[in-house]
Scaffold this motif. Structure first.
Motif, PDB file in Angstrom:
ATOM      1  N   TYR A 102       0.901  -1.342   0.097  1.00  0.00           N
ATOM      2  CA  TYR A 102      -0.075   0.037   0.089  1.00  0.00           C
ATOM      3  C   TYR A 102       0.793   1.172   0.114  1.00  0.00           C
ATOM      4  O   TYR A 102       0.673   2.340  -0.719  1.00  0.00           O
ATOM      5  N   LEU A 103       1.902   1.408   0.844  1.00  0.00           N
ATOM      6  CA  LEU A 103       2.838   2.678   1.127  1.00  0.00           C
ATOM      7  C   LEU A 103       3.554   2.672  -0.523  1.00  0.00           C
ATOM      8  O   LEU A 103       3.583   3.815  -0.856  1.00  0.00           O
ATOM      9  N   ALA A 104       4.039   1.493  -1.137  1.00  0.00           N
ATOM     10  CA  ALA A 104       4.806   1.508  -2.204  1.00  0.00           C
ATOM     11  C   ALA A 104       3.840   2.157  -3.313  1.00  0.00           C
ATOM     12  O   ALA A 104       4.139   3.109  -4.147  1.00  0.00           O
ATOM     13  N   GLU A 105       2.522   1.742  -3.392  1.00  0.00           N
ATOM     14  CA  GLU A 105       1.733   2.174  -4.377  1.00  0.00           C
ATOM     15  C   GLU A 105       1.391   3.627  -4.235  1.00  0.00           C
ATOM     16  O   GLU A 105       1.257   4.377  -5.119  1.00  0.00           O
ATOM     17  N   GLN A 106       1.216   4.044  -3.013  1.00  0.00           N
ATOM     18  CA  GLN A 106       1.029   5.570  -2.789  1.00  0.00           C
ATOM     19  C   GLN A 106       2.059   6.237  -3.152  1.00  0.00           C
ATOM     20  O   GLN A 106       1.689   7.467  -3.693  1.00  0.00           O
ATOM     21  N   GLN A 107       3.127   6.061  -2.903  1.00  0.00           N
ATOM     22  CA  GLN A 107       4.563   6.604  -3.162  1.00  0.00           C
ATOM     23  C   GLN A 107       4.477   7.040  -4.766  1.00  0.00           C
ATOM     24  O   GLN A 107       4.893   7.684  -5.348  1.00  0.00           O
ATOM     25  N   GLU A 108       4.288   5.651  -5.468  1.00  0.00           N
ATOM     26  CA  GLU A 108       4.381   5.543  -6.833  1.00  0.00           C
ATOM     27  C   GLU A 108       3.216   6.393  -7.666  1.00  0.00           C
ATOM     28  O   GLU A 108       3.470   7.266  -8.530  1.00  0.00           O
ATOM     29  N   GLN A 109       2.055   5.936  -7.282  1.00  0.00           N
ATOM     30  CA  GLN A 109       0.794   6.516  -7.971  1.00  0.00           C
ATOM     31  C   GLN A 109       0.506   7.888  -7.903  1.00  0.00           C
ATOM     32  O   GLN A 109       0.138   8.834  -8.458  1.00  0.00           O
ATOM     33  N   ARG A 110       0.756   8.499  -6.450  1.00  0.00           N
ATOM     34  CA  ARG A 110       0.364   9.731  -6.020  1.00  0.00           C
ATOM     35  C   ARG A 110       1.362  10.735  -5.927  1.00  0.00           C
ATOM     36  O   ARG A 110       1.263  11.829  -5.385  1.00  0.00           O
ATOM     37  N   GLY A 111       2.678  10.157  -5.985  1.00  0.00           N
ATOM     38  CA  GLY A 111       3.884  10.785  -5.821  1.00  0.00           C
ATOM     39  C   GLY A 111       4.120  11.496  -4.477  1.00  0.00           C
ATOM     40  O   GLY A 111       4.836  12.464  -4.663  1.00  0.00           O
ATOM     41  N   LEU A 112       3.786  10.740  -3.530  1.00  0.00           N
ATOM     42  CA  LEU A 112       3.893  11.508  -2.088  1.00  0.00           C
ATOM     43  C   LEU A 112       5.462  11.189  -1.662  1.00  0.00           C
ATOM     44  O   LEU A 112       6.254  10.232  -2.117  1.00  0.00           O
ATOM     45  N   SER A 113       5.644  12.126  -1.073  1.00  0.00           N
ATOM     46  CA  SER A 113       7.377  12.348  -0.712  1.00  0.00           C
ATOM     47  C   SER A 113       7.486  11.410   0.290  1.00  0.00           C
ATOM     48  O   SER A 113       6.589  10.719   1.063  1.00  0.00           O
ATOM     49  N   LYS A 114       9.008  11.188   0.866  1.00  0.00           N
ATOM     50  CA  LYS A 114       9.425  10.293   1.681  1.00  0.00           C
ATOM     51  C   LYS A 114       8.995  10.737   3.231  1.00  0.00           C
ATOM     52  O   LYS A 114       8.438   9.536   3.968  1.00  0.00           O
ATOM     53  N   VAL A 115       8.801  11.864   3.465  1.00  0.00           N
ATOM     54  CA  VAL A 115       8.383  12.454   4.724  1.00  0.00           C
ATOM     55  C   VAL A 115       6.835  11.928   4.835  1.00  0.00           C
ATOM     56  O   VAL A 115       6.687  11.475   6.027  1.00  0.00           O
ATOM     57  N   THR A 116       6.009  12.245   3.929  1.00  0.00           N
ATOM     58  CA  THR A 116       4.562  11.955   4.010  1.00  0.00           C
ATOM     59  C   THR A 116       4.508  10.385   4.306  1.00  0.00           C
ATOM     60  O   THR A 116       3.683   9.820   5.126  1.00  0.00           O
ATOM     61  N   ILE A 117       5.236   9.408   3.536  1.00  0.00           N
ATOM     62  CA  ILE A 117       5.169   7.855   3.664  1.00  0.00           C
ATOM     63  C   ILE A 117       5.742   7.674   4.928  1.00  0.00           C
ATOM     64  O   ILE A 117       4.817   6.740   5.520  1.00  0.00           O
ATOM     65  N   ASP A 118       6.603   8.104   5.645  1.00  0.00           N
ATOM     66  CA  ASP A 118       7.049   7.710   6.972  1.00  0.00           C
ATOM     67  C   ASP A 118       5.969   8.383   7.949  1.00  0.00           C
ATOM     68  O   ASP A 118       5.843   7.540   8.682  1.00  0.00           O
ATOM     69  N   ASN A 119       5.309   9.451   7.768  1.00  0.00           N
ATOM     70  CA  ASN A 119       4.385   9.768   8.453  1.00  0.00           C
ATOM     71  C   ASN A 119       3.037   8.726   8.540  1.00  0.00           C
ATOM     72  O   ASN A 119       2.668   8.372   9.545  1.00  0.00           O
ATOM     73  N   LEU A 120       2.754   8.369   7.483  1.00  0.00           N
ATOM     74  CA  LEU A 120       1.736   7.248   7.272  1.00  0.00           C
ATOM     75  C   LEU A 120       2.149   6.072   7.939  1.00  0.00           C
ATOM     76  O   LEU A 120       1.460   5.460   8.750  1.00  0.00           O
ATOM     77  N   ARG A 121       3.467   5.776   7.993  1.00  0.00           N
ATOM     78  CA  ARG A 121       4.137   4.407   8.519  1.00  0.00           C
ATOM     79  C   ARG A 121       3.814   4.515  10.027  1.00  0.00           C
ATOM     80  O   ARG A 121       3.513   3.648  10.985  1.00  0.00           O
ATOM     81  N   ARG A 122       4.232   5.762  10.609  1.00  0.00           N
ATOM     82  CA  ARG A 122       4.088   5.872  11.887  1.00  0.00           C
ATOM     83  C   ARG A 122       2.649   5.881  12.544  1.00  0.00           C
ATOM     84  O   ARG A 122       2.264   5.348  13.427  1.00  0.00           O
ATOM     85  N   ILE A 123       1.680   6.500  11.579  1.00  0.00           N
ATOM     86  CA  ILE A 123       0.370   6.391  12.073  1.00  0.00           C
ATOM     87  C   ILE A 123      -0.284   5.002  12.072  1.00  0.00           C
ATOM     88  O   ILE A 123      -0.739   4.605  12.819  1.00  0.00           O
ATOM     89  N   TYR A 124       0.161   4.048  11.192  1.00  0.00           N
ATOM     90  CA  TYR A 124      -0.055   2.742  10.978  1.00  0.00           C
ATOM     91  C   TYR A 124       0.633   1.874  12.389  1.00  0.00           C
ATOM     92  O   TYR A 124       0.006   1.104  12.933  1.00  0.00           O
ATOM     93  N   SER A 125       1.864   2.325  12.581  1.00  0.00           N
ATOM     94  CA  SER A 125       2.420   1.702  13.648  1.00  0.00           C
ATOM     95  C   SER A 125       1.845   1.915  15.091  1.00  0.00           C
ATOM     96  O   SER A 125       1.550   1.270  15.829  1.00  0.00           O
TER      97      SER A 125
END
Length: 330
Positions: A102-125
């Motif tokens: 899911y995170l990989a798809e969000q980064q590739e399809q929506r062009g999310l930054s690494k900071v945003t992806i890590d923020n999502l990871r922290r939320i899911y954690s």
């Protein structure tokens, strides 16, 4: 639904009962069912969605109890809802690979930054760790997803010249008072818009603000800010208790977006890009560090729980590093 049930019963008994007996069975069954509330059996998807909504609701409630702001709560809720809607599993069955994909798809399809992806990871954690603590799952699937490495960018601050140009461009007493208060206190914009006139202690040049998690702290402003604040308040004719209000009637309390838009307009007026409230906060932190204020005191001034957060805000001037190197190591 009830008539369908009655018809099913009659069809099953028609081979062994007479017409009179079937009529009696119909009456008895109809009377018995009249006391009942019958609902269709939920599909597997409906049952899964119901369970997911209940677990997410319980998690969000726990975050509210912890004192998270409405903005944070909304970010948590919307981020987790999008994950659940995409993966289409019971949250207790979501695996590490589901989240990675899911995170990989969000980064590739929506062009999310690494900071945003890590923020999502922290939320899911946070969410899955809560499920683990509450014994809904044995182990959080996010444990094996490591922190995303992000580029260490030195964020811009306002120079002394930038600040003076901004001040000179202000045609309203409110704007210069707002700029000075943000710069001298380092307060967040969310704290700024909550301040009332009565919160200002001009004698001690300080005021109480309510930060993240509704935590109370004192902030301090300089003599220049005191003068401009007094001038601004003296020329006000409205009765609104808010410290900063709109320029035109009915003079409503300024909102976060209102402050952001105004500062952006002031910046464009003098060809300064990306002038926003947070830049004043970062500028103050950097100035304080450069002038020798202990990092622990900067942390207290900014209202940070962790000192690591303060270090992210305060980017030490490279010239000072060069001077310090010559002083201590040459």
């Amino acid at each position: 639904m009830k008539e369908t049930i009655i018809q099913t019963v009659l069809n099953g008994m028609r081979a062994v009962l007479t017409e009179n007996q079937l009529d009696l069975l119909t009456d008895v069954t109809r009377k018995a069912l009249s006391e009942c509330e019958i609902t269709p059996k939920a599909t597997e998807e409906e049952q899964r969605n119901k369970e997911n909504v209940e677990l997410l609701g319980a998690f969000i409630s726990s975050k509210k109890v912890e004192g998270c702001s409405d903005k944070t709560i909304h970010y948590y809720k919307s981020s987790i809802e999008k994950l659940i809607a995409t993966v289409k599993k019971n949250v207790c069955d979501i695996a590490t690979n589901d989240i990675r994909c899911y995170l990989a798809e969000q980064q590739e399809q929506r062009g999310l930054s690494k900071v945003t992806i890590d923020n999502l990871r922290r939320i899911y954690s946070s969410f899955f760790s809560w499920l683990e603590d509450e014994d809904y799952i044995t182990k959080s699937p996010v444990r094996r997803i490591h922190k995303v490495r992000t580029d260490a960018l030195v964020k811009e601050v306002l120079t002394d010249e930038n600040i003076e140009v901004l001040r000179d461009s202000c045609q309203e007493l409110r704007d210069i008072a707002m700029i000075d208060l943000l710069l001298s206190t380092g307060m967040r914009v969310g704290e700024l818009v909550k301040i009332n006139r009565d919160d200002i202690d001009f004698q001690e040049r300080q005021c109480v603000v309510f930060g993240k998690g509704n935590k109370e702290r004192e902030v301090y402003f300089n003599a220049r800010t005191k003068i401009h604040l007094k001038k601004y308040l003296e020329q006000r004719t409205d009765t609104n208790p808010a410290l900063f209000v709109s320029l035109h009637e009915p003079h409503t309390r300024l909102t976060i977006s209102g402050v952001e838009v105004r500062l952006r307009q002031l910046g464009k007026r003098v060809n300064l890009n990306k002038v926003h409230p947070h830049k004043f906060r970062r500028t103050l932190a950097t100035m304080a560090i450069d002038k020798g204020m202990p990092i622990e005191q900067v942390q207290k001034m900014l209202g940070h729980v962790k000192i690591d957060t303060t270090l992210h805000y305060a980017m030490v001037n490279q010239t000072n590093v060069k001077i310090a190197h010559r002083k201590f190591l040459n």
